[in-house]
Each structure stands twice: as C-alpha cells, then as structure tokens.
Design an enzyme around this catalytic site. Sequence first.
Site, mmCIF file in Angstrom:
data_model
loop_
_atom_site.group_PDB
_atom_site.id
_atom_site.type_symbol
_atom_site.label_atom_id
_atom_site.label_comp_id
_atom_site.label_asym_id
_atom_site.label_seq_id
_atom_site.Cartn_x
_atom_site.Cartn_y
_atom_site.Cartn_z
ATOM 1 N N GLU A 128 22.351 113.755 6.579
ATOM 2 C CA GLU A 128 21.910 113.165 7.851
ATOM 3 C C GLU A 128 21.169 111.861 7.572
ATOM 4 O O GLU A 128 20.138 111.853 6.909
ATOM 5 C CB GLU A 128 20.993 114.152 8.574
ATOM 6 C CG GLU A 128 20.390 113.593 9.851
ATOM 7 C CD GLU A 128 19.335 114.517 10.465
ATOM 8 O OE1 GLU A 128 19.419 115.765 10.307
ATOM 9 O OE2 GLU A 128 18.418 113.984 11.113
ATOM 10 N N ARG A 152 16.430 105.366 12.056
ATOM 11 C CA ARG A 152 15.049 104.871 12.131
ATOM 12 C C ARG A 152 14.874 103.532 11.461
ATOM 13 O O ARG A 152 13.765 103.007 11.410
ATOM 14 C CB ARG A 152 14.101 105.882 11.479
ATOM 15 C CG ARG A 152 14.047 107.180 12.233
ATOM 16 C CD ARG A 152 13.048 108.134 11.619
ATOM 17 N NE ARG A 152 13.501 109.482 11.848
ATOM 18 C CZ ARG A 152 12.968 110.565 11.309
ATOM 19 N NH1 ARG A 152 11.936 110.450 10.513
ATOM 20 N NH2 ARG A 152 13.454 111.747 11.575
ATOM 21 N N LYS A 176 18.728 122.410 16.457
ATOM 22 C CA LYS A 176 17.742 122.034 15.449
ATOM 23 C C LYS A 176 16.385 122.517 15.967
ATOM 24 O O LYS A 176 16.036 122.241 17.123
ATOM 25 C CB LYS A 176 17.751 120.507 15.307
ATOM 26 C CG LYS A 176 16.546 119.908 14.596
ATOM 27 C CD LYS A 176 16.794 118.441 14.308
ATOM 28 C CE LYS A 176 15.497 117.718 13.994
ATOM 29 N NZ LYS A 176 15.696 116.593 13.064
HETATM 30 C C1 3PG Z 1 13.534 115.021 10.794
HETATM 31 O O1 3PG Z 1 13.857 113.973 11.275
HETATM 32 O O2 3PG Z 1 14.213 116.039 10.942
HETATM 33 C C2 3PG Z 1 12.264 115.104 10.040
HETATM 34 O O3 3PG Z 1 11.591 113.897 10.055
HETATM 35 C C3 3PG Z 1 12.420 115.547 8.636
HETATM 36 O O4 3PG Z 1 11.241 116.137 8.381
HETATM 37 P P1 3PG Z 1 10.577 116.104 6.955
HETATM 38 O O5 3PG Z 1 10.428 114.664 6.571
HETATM 39 O O6 3PG Z 1 9.226 116.779 7.162
HETATM 40 O O7 3PG Z 1 11.461 116.869 6.011
#
Ligand code: 3PG
Length: 212
Positions: free
Chosen positions: A45, A49, A133
């Site tokens: 994924e 951003r 999710k």
């Molecule tokens: C996401 O977009 O799913 C999260 O920012 C990922 O979370 P993490 O950086 O805490 O793994």
Amino acid sequence: MAAKTDRLLSVLKLQPVVPVLIVEDAQSAVPLARALVAGGLKAIEITMRTPAALEAIERVANEVEGAVAGAGTILNPAHFDQAVRAGSQFIVSPGTTPELLAAAAGSDVPLLPGAATASEVMLLRDKGYEVLKFFPAEQAGGAAYLKSLSSPLAGTLFCPTGGISLKNARDYLSLPNVVCVGGSWVAPKELVAAGDWAGITKLAEEACSLKA
Ligand code: 3PG
C-alpha cells in the site's frame, strides 16, 4: 460486489502484513518494493500522502515483478480515480464518505474502507462491504476492542492498521475476524533513506513469518 470482495480478499491473503508506505521519492519506491517482495510481502500500500505517491504506484505496478500495488490514504473520488489510473489494484481509505463510496461503486477496483466503530461497520455492511480496515487500530482500542466486535458483527473481516508492529501483530492475527494487518514498520524511514534494501527484506521476512 461479491467479485470485488473476493479479489480484495485474495490480495489481503497473500501475506499476514500489508506494508504501508509513505514514499518521498518515486525512484526509491522500486527498490523498496522489490525488497519487500523478496521478503514475501507482495501486496503493497502506497499512501497518497506525498507528491511522489502517484508516480510511485505507477512504477511499482509496472516495474516490480510479483508486486500488487495498492493506494492508501484515499480521501475522495479524485484520489480514487488518480490511484486507479496509476495502476492500483486495491484502494485503502482511513474512513469513508458518501462521495468516496459512490466512486468505489463505479469502479472494478476494490476498496478497503476504514471503520473504527460498530455503527461505521454497520453502515458499510449495508453497502455490501465485508472486509474493512480497522483504523487506527491500537489507538481505537486495540485487539481487545476488535475481538469484541467479532460476535455481534460476525461475517465482517478486518485488516487492522495503526500502531501495529512485530510485537503486537500476533494479538490481531489470532482473532477470528482478522485477515491480515497493515503497518509501516516494515519500511522504516532510516532504512529507506540509507538504501538498506537487504535490511528491509529481513523485516519483510520476519513479518511474513507471522501467521494469519
Ligand atoms: C495507515 O495509514 O494505515 C497508518 O498510518 C499506518 O500506521 P502505522 O504507521 O502506525 O503502521
């Protein structure tokens, strides 16, 4: 909808952990994705951003053998369309809006929509979504919270993401309503900046050895 759900599930079942990437430089996305695939993590994924995200999705989709490129942090229909045009095979959103669900309904590319409460899950179930999710997983209540949804909301499967690492991934993966987890820990900024692809492959291998 059933065919899209099946496609999404087959992507999520490729591995116990979906890497969540914030790509600053589209060039590095290719060796990064290759390192993850070499460690067994094929579904990747790439979050929308950064300005590099779309090019990164396109390059991973076209240049990385074995990778299944997906787009994350999709917040609106424009993002959705751009990500699909770049070659995303799955789309992930932190939450949903009616506009985003309408865009997803008009596309063959499956959406993994974010939800964190029983009401959000129920609204998405009513729209035909069976795989969601759970975000932000740790901050919203963690594995204990998600476990408590498994009986009243049986039939809905989750990919929890947010605050998950090698330490707590098993707490989620052992739940009956979890198909895989997502996390950024397999691609730490420092290793990406240093071009330490072997280090990333090692993290991917560790993540891959977690059982779903
Ligand atoms: C996401 O977009 O799913 C999260 O920012 C990922 O979370 P993490 O950086 O805490 O793994």
